[in-house]
Scaffold this motif. Sequence first.
Motif, short mmCIF file in Angstrom:
data_model
loop_
_atom_site.label_atom_id
_atom_site.label_comp_id
_atom_site.label_asym_id
_atom_site.label_seq_id
_atom_site.Cartn_x
_atom_site.Cartn_y
_atom_site.Cartn_z
N TRP B 254 0.84 -1.21 0.00
CA TRP B 254 0.00 0.00 0.00
C TRP B 254 0.88 1.27 0.00
CZ3 TRP B 254 -4.07 0.86 4.48
CH2 TRP B 254 -4.87 1.98 4.16
N VAL B 255 1.98 1.22 0.75
CA VAL B 255 2.83 2.41 0.92
C VAL B 255 3.92 2.52 -0.12
CG1 VAL B 255 3.71 3.76 2.81
CG2 VAL B 255 2.94 1.45 3.24
N VAL B 256 4.46 1.36 -0.53
CA VAL B 256 5.65 1.43 -1.37
C VAL B 256 5.38 2.02 -2.76
CG1 VAL B 256 7.48 0.06 -2.43
CG2 VAL B 256 6.81 -0.39 -0.07
N PRO B 257 4.33 1.56 -3.48
CA PRO B 257 4.17 2.06 -4.86
C PRO B 257 4.06 3.59 -4.99
CG PRO B 257 2.77 0.18 -4.47
CD PRO B 257 3.32 0.56 -3.15
N PRO B 258 3.24 4.28 -4.21
CA PRO B 258 3.16 5.73 -4.45
C PRO B 258 4.49 6.44 -4.22
CG PRO B 258 1.91 5.12 -2.47
CD PRO B 258 2.30 3.86 -3.15
N GLY B 259 5.24 5.98 -3.22
CA GLY B 259 6.55 6.59 -2.97
C GLY B 259 7.49 6.39 -4.14
N ILE B 260 7.50 5.16 -4.66
CA ILE B 260 8.38 4.88 -5.79
C ILE B 260 7.97 5.71 -7.00
CG2 ILE B 260 8.98 3.10 -7.48
CD1 ILE B 260 9.24 1.16 -5.25
N ALA B 261 6.65 5.82 -7.22
CA ALA B 261 6.19 6.61 -8.35
C ALA B 261 6.68 8.06 -8.24
CB ALA B 261 4.66 6.58 -8.44
N ILE B 262 6.54 8.64 -7.04
CA ILE B 262 7.00 10.02 -6.84
C ILE B 262 8.51 10.10 -7.08
CG2 ILE B 262 7.32 11.85 -5.13
CD1 ILE B 262 4.72 10.85 -3.81
N MET B 263 9.23 9.13 -6.51
CA MET B 263 10.68 9.15 -6.63
C MET B 263 11.11 9.12 -8.09
SD MET B 263 13.38 6.59 -4.85
CE MET B 263 13.27 5.21 -5.96
N ILE B 264 10.53 8.20 -8.85
CA ILE B 264 10.95 8.07 -10.26
C ILE B 264 10.59 9.32 -11.04
CG2 ILE B 264 10.50 6.80 -12.39
CD1 ILE B 264 10.28 4.29 -10.73
#
Lengths: 343, 288, 323
Positions: B254-264
């Motif tokens: 739940w937490v990991v994907p949005p963070g990765i999307a922002i990071m990329i």
Amino acid sequence: MTNQDQKSILSIENLDVDYRVDRQNVAALRDIELSISKGARVGLVGESGCGKSTLLKTIMGVLPGNAEIRTGKVALNGSDLLSMDTEERRKTRWADISMITQSALNALNPVHKIGAQIVEAIQAHSNQTTIQARAHAAKLFEMVGVPPGRLDDYPHQFSGGMRQRAVIAMALALQPEVILADEPTTALDVIVQDQIFERLFELQDQQGFALVLVTHDLALVVESCETMVVMYAGVIVEMGPTHQIARSPQHPYSAGLRYAIPDPTADREPISIPGSPPDLSVGTKGCRFAERCPLAIEKCVEQSPELKSTNNEGHKVRCHRSAEMPDHLEQFQHQAFWRNNAS
Amino acid sequence: MLRSLSKFFAIIWQSPSGRVSLVICGICVGIAVFGPLLAPYGPTERIYDDAGKLVRLSPPTLDHWLGTTLLGRDVMSQMLWGARPALIIGVLTALGTVIIGVNIGLLAGYLGGHVDNFLMRLTDIFLGLPFLPFIIVLLSLTGQNIWTIIFAMMIVMWRSTARIVRAEVLSLRERQFIAAAKTTGASDFDIIYKEIAPNIMPFALVGVTFALAWAIITEASIGFLGFGDPNVVSWGTIIYDAYASQMMYRAPWWVVPPGIAIMILVTSVYFIGRAYEEVVNPRIKQAG
Amino acid sequence: MRQFLIKRTWHALLTLFVMSTVMFFMFRLLPGDPTATVISPALYPKAQEALKAQFGLDKPLFEQYLIYLRNLVLLDFGISFHTLRPVAGEIGNRLINTLVLILPSMIVAYAIGAFVGAMVAWKRGSKLEGALVLIATALQSTPVFWLGMLAILFFSIRLDLFPVGHIVSPGMFPEANLQMYLSLDFLHHLALPFMVNVAYQFCFPFLLMRSTMLSTIGEDYIELARMKGVPEKRILYHHAMRNSMLPLATTLPMILGWAVAGSVVIETVFSWPGLGLLMVEAVGRSDYPVVQAAFLLIAVLTVAGTLFADVLYGILDPRITYQ
């Protein structure tokens, strides 16, 4: 070995240096042969881009990473600088050969006091304490005519002339045998230039170092140096006693430089050499000056001339047609001759 | 303007990292535009299994590639919906920021004197302003929706652009073509916007990219602190929901994907800015 | 130098004055006026009275403003709507908590970032350089709260190495005192937010130092130092790195500002009882005397940081003139 070679302090043999630019090799220096005698004053002249700076950087050992020394020897007192390891090389720098740089403003670190920068040079080569080195620096300042009280100033607090004097003081710091001066006064006004050269030459007479004066100002060399070397596009085209080259240049390029100086006694306009320095990419053949030369013939385009001795002692020239030069000297003084005959 | 833009993209395309970054940004824009069409579920739609039970905190499965949330929402769909607000807020804020910053910089640099003094003092004050805390206070007073968020970010972010532009204008002002324009009797307005402004474009474009990067991160931070638009699902608010539910540590999907999307996304925006800056500001390139 | 200091201090005070004024009018004039909710009869009568007395809400706006300023100078931030105790008493500890987290991690991050950035630039073109630039840019592009959540997920939940949050274990230290800040328990709690903040703050000085070094290396004075026979190590530290620190110092105020402001998110993730968390909580409770006080203290930290960076720059660059 001739007599001259024996008292030579710095000798360069067969030196070739390339730069790698955009995956292409550029022949920055070719076949440099040069010998500087103890205590001599040699003028090295040529347009910007002729390889003067590369030659100086090779001698000082600060070539940029994309430069490659292909062949050659740079010998100081007989030992080859180019084959030394890093630490040996570091020790010879400044102690044996030092340099007066072109822009004193950029060469001095803006955030350190000038005195400290001189002390740094001294301490890099001796065990002197800071106090001893400072006392020495103060003496150097006196020698070049800057009040020693200003050792603790920063570079931006100095005027242009004083900065240049400070750089000269720095070059004298370790009593080197050779000092290379790269356009030492370009940024200064004429009166200050004269003062600085006067002082520099005085110091040379006192201390006996050899001085290589690198400049595009032929008039200065004619006035002050006994020997001169003319470079064009990475090669030496003519070298020898200054008075001889000035009176009767044997290379068309030297002639061009010679007659570009305004001469108040003669009734003529100074000329300018048309065209621009050639492409230095590796693999070009022929004389590098051919395309701007009024005397160029088929042979000049086909075959590179060698640096040959002339009839006069110590005078060498790299030109297929040097023998005919005396007949053309009069023509070389006229702009029209240059423009019409350049191919 | 258009010419500067196409030149901008041409310059970036020349560097390998710039090219990769442009492609990534292109994909993100694609998701922002078409994501809602591709999303299998609505952003706040609750999903029930065949037995009529809410699918809570399901780990990734074939049906739900990125699992589900505590309230039974499909994370993948939220991700696809969440790109749009992140980008809209980011782009509008970046544009607004740079427009304000460039104008203040132009005026201060060109007019000089008291105007310059005043504007620069103002810039200093804004530089001393704690960024996020100010935005939070402002949002708590104005209410939270996309527009107040954009507005709040804009009024604190223009400061750095203004400084850079002013410094550039100061050096441009002394150039000959400006003097020439003055002697022909061009008005100050004309000189500022027709002569000087085009020369500022490269700096403005660099400013836009860096402001965009900042705006995206800040929008996420605002969302995370609970001051996002409550009616909008963005990448930041997904992280907030996970955090607020206290379930985030049990549901990494739940937490990991949005963070990765922002990071990329932000990383590629940075690389685009840097690729362009290297060409505009050749000092760096020369050395590198 | 003294004149310069006086001038910068004056600017700093002016900045703070403007900010507190903006704060005052923001709360009074913007639509979501929290006083309106507080003065409603549903609230504690004591708080109502205190408020009315303190802010003199019946008085004209300008007079209220003067009273507000006087109270600020006297460090009287009013009474919290939530705890009904004076704000000034509670906020001191919060300030210390923020400082012990932010300051050391900033210093460490700057030291490591500047050093590593200088080293990779000096040996330019290494694989490590490319990798570090990518990693630093990616970290810089990552929301720091998310980084914190991942750290908790991995180090606290999976590996069980660190506590999940808070500044000390519950009940260990009923009073915040020096003993608490020196205890192992405190350090254990500090470790994870500290590392996350270092990782995040590392990126900017690293990237900036690297690019500055790359251009410094090409300067004439580096070449002259080499010609002088100065040892390479000394050229690196005494000339290249020394000079490359200047842009780092120029941008320090901005970075300090971000770091202090960023404490809001990092403290929230780690439930770290600092000013940032206090502010977020207080905003949530419409406890606006606390919001105001926390905001102004964060602003003081930012402005003090700016002042510090200005002075530092003056020391580092002798060319700067104090006029």
